[in-house]
Design a protein around this motif. Structure first.
Motif, mmCIF file in Angstrom:
data_model
loop_
_atom_site.group_PDB
_atom_site.id
_atom_site.type_symbol
_atom_site.label_atom_id
_atom_site.label_comp_id
_atom_site.label_asym_id
_atom_site.label_seq_id
_atom_site.Cartn_x
_atom_site.Cartn_y
_atom_site.Cartn_z
ATOM 1 N N ALA A 97 0.695 -1.204 -0.041
ATOM 2 C CA ALA A 97 -0.012 0.039 -0.185
ATOM 3 C C ALA A 97 1.008 1.309 -0.062
ATOM 4 C CB ALA A 97 -0.887 -0.111 1.236
ATOM 5 N N ALA A 98 2.085 1.339 0.713
ATOM 6 C CA ALA A 98 2.877 2.246 0.529
ATOM 7 C C ALA A 98 3.242 2.865 -0.515
ATOM 8 C CB ALA A 98 4.122 2.014 1.655
ATOM 9 N N LEU A 99 3.563 1.877 -1.376
ATOM 10 C CA LEU A 99 4.344 1.998 -2.646
ATOM 11 C C LEU A 99 3.106 2.523 -3.889
ATOM 12 C CD1 LEU A 99 6.578 2.349 -4.581
ATOM 13 C CD2 LEU A 99 6.108 -0.196 -5.156
ATOM 14 N N LYS A 100 1.908 1.911 -3.396
ATOM 15 C CA LYS A 100 0.744 2.399 -4.141
ATOM 16 C C LYS A 100 0.460 3.724 -4.118
ATOM 17 C CE LYS A 100 -2.717 2.091 -6.706
ATOM 18 N NZ LYS A 100 -3.750 3.109 -6.508
ATOM 19 N N LEU A 101 0.484 4.136 -2.759
ATOM 20 C CA LEU A 101 0.296 5.566 -2.460
ATOM 21 C C LEU A 101 1.212 6.474 -3.077
ATOM 22 C CD1 LEU A 101 -1.767 7.272 -0.882
ATOM 23 C CD2 LEU A 101 -0.545 6.935 1.265
ATOM 24 N N TRP A 102 2.406 6.248 -3.207
ATOM 25 C CA TRP A 102 3.674 7.116 -3.861
ATOM 26 C C TRP A 102 3.074 7.190 -5.511
ATOM 27 C CZ3 TRP A 102 7.362 5.428 -7.805
ATOM 28 C CH2 TRP A 102 7.986 6.517 -7.974
ATOM 29 N N VAL A 103 2.719 6.231 -5.935
ATOM 30 C CA VAL A 103 2.351 6.009 -7.306
ATOM 31 C C VAL A 103 1.011 6.883 -7.491
ATOM 32 C CG1 VAL A 103 0.761 4.659 -9.248
ATOM 33 C CG2 VAL A 103 3.047 3.579 -7.845
ATOM 34 N N ASP A 104 0.142 6.904 -6.479
ATOM 35 C CA ASP A 104 -0.953 8.096 -6.612
ATOM 36 C C ASP A 104 -0.395 9.229 -6.579
ATOM 37 O OD1 ASP A 104 -2.651 5.841 -7.243
ATOM 38 O OD2 ASP A 104 -3.413 5.798 -5.002
ATOM 39 N N TYR A 105 0.616 9.800 -6.068
ATOM 40 C CA TYR A 105 0.985 10.893 -5.820
ATOM 41 C C TYR A 105 1.965 11.444 -7.082
ATOM 42 C CZ TYR A 105 -0.098 12.279 -0.826
ATOM 43 O OH TYR A 105 -0.725 12.183 0.144
ATOM 44 N N VAL A 106 2.419 10.379 -7.829
ATOM 45 C CA VAL A 106 3.601 10.812 -8.757
ATOM 46 C C VAL A 106 2.977 10.680 -10.279
ATOM 47 C CG1 VAL A 106 5.682 10.404 -7.403
ATOM 48 C CG2 VAL A 106 4.715 8.642 -8.870
ATOM 49 N N HIS A 153 1.433 -4.258 -13.114
ATOM 50 C CA HIS A 153 0.909 -3.175 -12.626
ATOM 51 C C HIS A 153 1.892 -2.029 -12.541
ATOM 52 C CE1 HIS A 153 -1.916 -0.974 -9.404
ATOM 53 N NE2 HIS A 153 -1.445 -0.156 -10.329
ATOM 54 N N LEU A 154 3.293 -2.217 -12.056
ATOM 55 C CA LEU A 154 3.971 -1.381 -11.695
ATOM 56 C C LEU A 154 4.957 -0.876 -13.180
ATOM 57 C CD1 LEU A 154 5.483 0.497 -9.911
ATOM 58 C CD2 LEU A 154 7.126 -1.393 -9.080
#
Ligand SMILES: Cc1cc2nc3c(=O)[nH]c(=O)nc-3n(C[C@H](O)[C@H](O)[C@H](O)COP(=O)(O)O)c2cc1C
Length: 198
Positions: A97-106, A153-154
């Motif tokens: 989830a922490a990395l997915k949130l970074w994705v949603d920011y960048v 996904h990534l």
């Protein structure tokens, strides 16, 4: 020009995670400056309604908001570096989830990608990118295989940013194979194709 690498890590094991250790080893071999964004040590705030509105309304709110400012800071970390390493665990077949949130920011429309009739077009400079994926079990070979939704996904996310050919390296079976971590790191480091990543 000095190389600048952005290392994004997302393991709750932080610096002890094998993936993070491998990432630092590779970054050290390559030299240059290292900027670290540790998403476990410094968790990102959840997205806010202002941010969602700013991204989805046709006429975004003109006023600044803290979430948009954080997004801007994270995008600037990508813009001020010329190579990228992401070290991430697999959590429930996907990214944590922490990395997915970074994705949603960048990954932000009108900022890091544009929508066109042909599809989404990345606005960041392409760069050598390495993704190190750690998992407790196996998803490529072995007896009890599991799905891997993290890689496609990534990869789609990175492609949409403008990063065309990220290289993925896997540390698999860590639950049963963690007795020889140095050997695993050396084996995985040897698997990195540094012709594309130099
Ligand atoms: C919430 C959670 C979910 C996990 N889901 C998976 C999974 O789907 N597949 C798997 O192989 N391992 C899974 N694991 C195990 C981790 O991938 C494994 O412990 C790995 O070593 C973590 O890497 P790290 O040391 O970089 O944190 C999960 C671990 C946690 C904490």
């Amino acid at each position: 020009m000095t190389r600048r690498t952005l290392l994004v890590t997302a393991s709750p094991h932080r610096d002890e995670a094998l993936g993070s250790r491998l990432a630092r080893k590779i970054a050290a071999q390559q030299g240059g400056d290292l900027l670290v964004r540790d998403l476990a040590a410094e968790p990102l705030a959840p997205l806010t309604v202002d941010y969602a509105r700013a991204l989805t309304l046709r006429d975004p709110l003109p006023r600044a908001n803290a979430t948009l400012e954080l997004s801007e800071r994270l995008v600037e970390e990508l813009e001020s570096t010329d190579r990228l390493i992401i070290a991430t665990p697999m959590h429930n077949f996907g990214m944590p989830a922490a990395l997915k949130l970074w994705v949603d920011y960048v990954l932000r429309i009108h900022r890091t990608f544009a929508a066109s009739p042909q599809g989404k077009v990345g606005l960041l400079a392409d760069r050598a990118t390495l993704v190190i994926v750690s998992s407790g079990g196996f998803h490529r070979t072995g007896g009890s295989l599991q799905p891997n939704y993290l890689t496609p996904h990534l990869e789609a996310v990175l492609n949409t940013l403008g990063i065309r050919a990220p290289q993925f390296v896997y540390l698999e079976g860590l639950v049963s194979r963690c007795d020889a971590p140095e050997a695993m790191i050396a084996e995985a480091a040897a698997a990195v194709d540094d012709t594309g990543y130099r």
